[in-house]
Design a protein around this motif. Structure first.
Motif, PDB file in Angstrom:
ATOM      1  N   SER A  34       0.858 -11.744  -4.434  1.00 61.45           N
ATOM      2  CA  SER A  34       0.184 -12.845  -3.723  1.00 61.45           C
ATOM      3  C   SER A  34       1.166 -13.899  -3.203  1.00 61.45           C
ATOM      4  CB  SER A  34      -0.850 -13.489  -4.653  1.00 61.45           C
ATOM      5  OG  SER A  34      -0.192 -13.871  -5.829  1.00 61.45           O
ATOM      6  N   SER A  35       2.465 -13.667  -3.393  1.00 60.60           N
ATOM      7  CA  SER A  35       3.430 -14.703  -2.994  1.00 60.60           C
ATOM      8  C   SER A  35       3.735 -14.641  -1.490  1.00 60.60           C
ATOM      9  CB  SER A  35       4.731 -14.546  -3.782  1.00 60.60           C
ATOM     10  OG  SER A  35       5.413 -13.400  -3.324  1.00 60.60           O
ATOM     11  N   GLU A  36       4.117 -15.786  -0.958  1.00 57.97           N
ATOM     12  CA  GLU A  36       4.540 -15.871   0.452  1.00 57.97           C
ATOM     13  C   GLU A  36       5.779 -15.003   0.687  1.00 57.97           C
ATOM     14  OE1 GLU A  36       3.280 -17.082   3.293  1.00 57.97           O
ATOM     15  OE2 GLU A  36       1.529 -17.301   1.989  1.00 57.97           O
ATOM     16  N   ASP A  37       6.675 -15.007  -0.309  1.00 58.90           N
ATOM     17  CA  ASP A  37       7.896 -14.199  -0.183  1.00 58.90           C
ATOM     18  C   ASP A  37       7.553 -12.735   0.038  1.00 58.90           C
ATOM     19  OD1 ASP A  37       9.630 -16.233  -0.394  1.00 58.90           O
ATOM     20  OD2 ASP A  37      10.314 -15.796  -2.450  1.00 58.90           O
ATOM     21  N   ARG A  39       4.744 -11.504   1.161  1.00 58.21           N
ATOM     22  CA  ARG A  39       4.078 -11.319   2.478  1.00 58.21           C
ATOM     23  C   ARG A  39       5.116 -11.100   3.579  1.00 58.21           C
ATOM     24  NH1 ARG A  39      -1.808 -11.140   2.099  1.00 58.21           N
ATOM     25  NH2 ARG A  39      -1.767 -11.428  -0.124  1.00 58.21           N
ATOM     26  N   ARG A  40       6.305 -11.654   3.378  1.00 61.52           N
ATOM     27  CA  ARG A  40       7.349 -11.433   4.384  1.00 61.52           C
ATOM     28  C   ARG A  40       7.889  -9.995   4.287  1.00 61.52           C
ATOM     29  NH1 ARG A  40       8.021 -17.046   3.927  1.00 61.52           N
ATOM     30  NH2 ARG A  40       9.227 -16.945   1.995  1.00 61.52           N
ATOM     31  N   VAL A  41       7.770  -9.394   3.094  1.00 59.68           N
ATOM     32  CA  VAL A  41       8.189  -7.992   2.935  1.00 59.68           C
ATOM     33  C   VAL A  41       7.094  -7.083   3.490  1.00 59.68           C
ATOM     34  CG1 VAL A  41       8.780  -6.180   1.258  1.00 59.68           C
ATOM     35  CG2 VAL A  41       9.556  -8.542   0.872  1.00 59.68           C
ATOM     36  N   ASN A  42       5.851  -7.289   3.031  1.00 59.38           N
ATOM     37  CA  ASN A  42       4.709  -6.524   3.534  1.00 59.38           C
ATOM     38  C   ASN A  42       3.563  -7.499   3.809  1.00 59.38           C
ATOM     39  OD1 ASN A  42       2.575  -4.906   4.119  1.00 59.38           O
ATOM     40  ND2 ASN A  42       2.694  -3.647   2.262  1.00 59.38           N
ATOM     41  N   PRO A  43       3.300  -7.774   5.082  1.00 58.71           N
ATOM     42  CA  PRO A  43       2.254  -8.747   5.438  1.00 58.71           C
ATOM     43  C   PRO A  43       0.893  -8.407   4.834  1.00 58.71           C
ATOM     44  CG  PRO A  43       3.532  -8.122   7.360  1.00 58.71           C
ATOM     45  CD  PRO A  43       3.982  -7.222   6.253  1.00 58.71           C
ATOM     46  N   LEU A  44       0.659  -7.152   4.458  1.00 57.41           N
ATOM     47  CA  LEU A  44      -0.623  -6.781   3.848  1.00 57.41           C
ATOM     48  C   LEU A  44      -0.659  -7.139   2.362  1.00 57.41           C
ATOM     49  CD1 LEU A  44      -1.267  -3.292   5.494  1.00 57.41           C
ATOM     50  CD2 LEU A  44      -2.594  -5.378   5.866  1.00 57.41           C
ATOM     51  N   GLY A  45       0.475  -7.525   1.810  1.00 59.09           N
ATOM     52  CA  GLY A  45       0.517  -7.912   0.396  1.00 59.09           C
ATOM     53  C   GLY A  45       0.235  -6.750  -0.541  1.00 59.09           C
ATOM     54  N   MET A  46       0.625  -5.551  -0.137  1.00 57.06           N
ATOM     55  CA  MET A  46       0.388  -4.361  -0.963  1.00 57.06           C
ATOM     56  C   MET A  46       1.702  -3.657  -1.286  1.00 57.06           C
ATOM     57  SD  MET A  46      -2.763  -2.727   1.090  1.00 57.06           S
ATOM     58  CE  MET A  46      -4.446  -3.047   0.632  1.00 57.06           C
ATOM     59  N   VAL A  47       1.686  -2.896  -2.361  1.00 56.42           N
ATOM     60  CA  VAL A  47       2.806  -2.009  -2.675  1.00 56.42           C
ATOM     61  C   VAL A  47       2.345  -0.580  -2.387  1.00 56.42           C
ATOM     62  CG1 VAL A  47       3.995  -3.443  -4.359  1.00 56.42           C
ATOM     63  CG2 VAL A  47       2.079  -2.013  -5.127  1.00 56.42           C
TER      64      VAL A  47
END
Ligand SMILES: N[C@@H](CCC(=O)N[C@@H](CS)C(=O)NCC(=O)O)C(=O)O
Length: 206
Positions: A34-37, A39-47
Motif C-alpha cells: 500500500s506504500s507510495e514507493d 506504487r512507483r514499482v507497480n502502479p497496481l500495487g500488486m506482486v
C-alpha cells in the motif's frame, strides 16, 4: 542486481521458485503493497514485480515467468519448442493467470463482490467462491501428468505457478489433497529442497 518484489504465500512465490530453479542471481524484496514507493514499482500495487534495471519493473506473473523461462534456457523451464508445444504452454499459462487465479478473488477479497458490508454477506461470497474454485481445480487436475507436471511431462514455470496458487486451498473444505493428480504435483514440488528453501526464506512456511 535484479529485484523480485513479493509477499509471502502469494503468486509471486512462483517467480521466486522459478528464479531459484534457474539459478538466477536476485534479491527478494518484501513489498509494502500500500506504500507510495511500491506504487512507483507497480502502479497496481500488486506482486509480483521484477526489476531487472530497465526503465520500469516488469509486472504480471505470467509474463515474468515467461521471461524467466526465456532468459535461462539451460534450466529448461519453458515450452517444447514447436508450434503445438508453444501453443499448449501459452494455453496453460493463460488458464492459470486468467481463470485459475481470478477464481480465488471472491475468497480473498469478498468485500469487493458485495455492496453489503456485513460479515454474513462476505461469508456468503466466500461460500459461493468454492464452486468456481472447484471448477478450476478440476481442470488443473486434468492437466497434471502422472509424474506430477502441469505442462507435458517436464518441469516448467507452470508447475510452480499452479503449485503456489493451489496451496491456497490448504484449509478449504475441499483441498488440493482431494484431487489425485494435483496431489502428485504437490508431492513432486514438496520433495524439492529448492521449493522448500524459497517458501521458508520468504516466510510462506515457518
Ligand atoms: N494480474 C496480476 C495479479 C497479481 C495479484 O493479484 N497479486 C496478488 C497476490 S497473489 C496481490 O498482489 N494482491 C494485492 C491486492 O490485490 O491488493 C498478476 O498475474 O501478476
Amino acid at each position: 542486481m535484479t529485484k523480485l518484489y513479493y509477499w509471502p504465500g502469494t503468486c509471486a512465490m512462483a517467480c521466486w521458485i522459478a528464479l531459484d530453479w534457474a539459478e538466477a542471481d536476485f534479491e527478494p524484496v518484501k513489498a509494502d503493497l500500500s506504500s507510495e514507493d511500491y506504487r512507483r514499482v507497480n502502479p497496481l500495487g500488486m506482486v509480483p514485480a521484477l526489476d531487472i534495471g530497465g526503465n520500469r519493473a516488469m509486472t504480471q506473473a505470467d509474463a515474468i515467468l515467461g521471461h524467466i523461462a526465456e532468459q535461462y534456457p539451460a534450466a529448461r523451464l519453458g515450452p517444447v519448442d514447436d508450434t503445438q508445444g508453444r501453443f499448449e504452454f501459452a494455453e496453460t499459462m493463460a488458464f492459470l493467470t486468467g481463470d485459475f487465479h481470478p477464481a480465488f478473488w471472491p475468497y480473498f477479497g469478498p468485500q469487493r463482490f458485495t455492496a453489503d458490508p456485513s460479515s454474513d454477506a462476505t461469508d456468503q461470497v466466500r461460500a459461493a467462491s468454492y464452486a468456481r474454485i472447484d471448477r478450476v481445480m478440476t481442470h488443473l487436475d486434468g492437466l497434471v501428468s502422472a509424474d506430477g507436471h502441469v505442462y507435458r511431462n517436464h518441469r516448467t514455470v507452470a508447475d510452480c505457478y499452479a503449485y503456489v496458487m493451489a496451496r491456497w486451498t490448504d484449509k478449504f473444505p475441499k483441498s488440493w489433497r482431494d484431487y489425485d493428480h494435483i496431489s502428485r504435483l504437490f508431492e513432486m514440488m514438496e520433495s524439492d529442497p529448492i521449493v522448500e528453501g524459497a517458501l521458508r526464506k520468504s516466510g510462506t512456511i515457518i
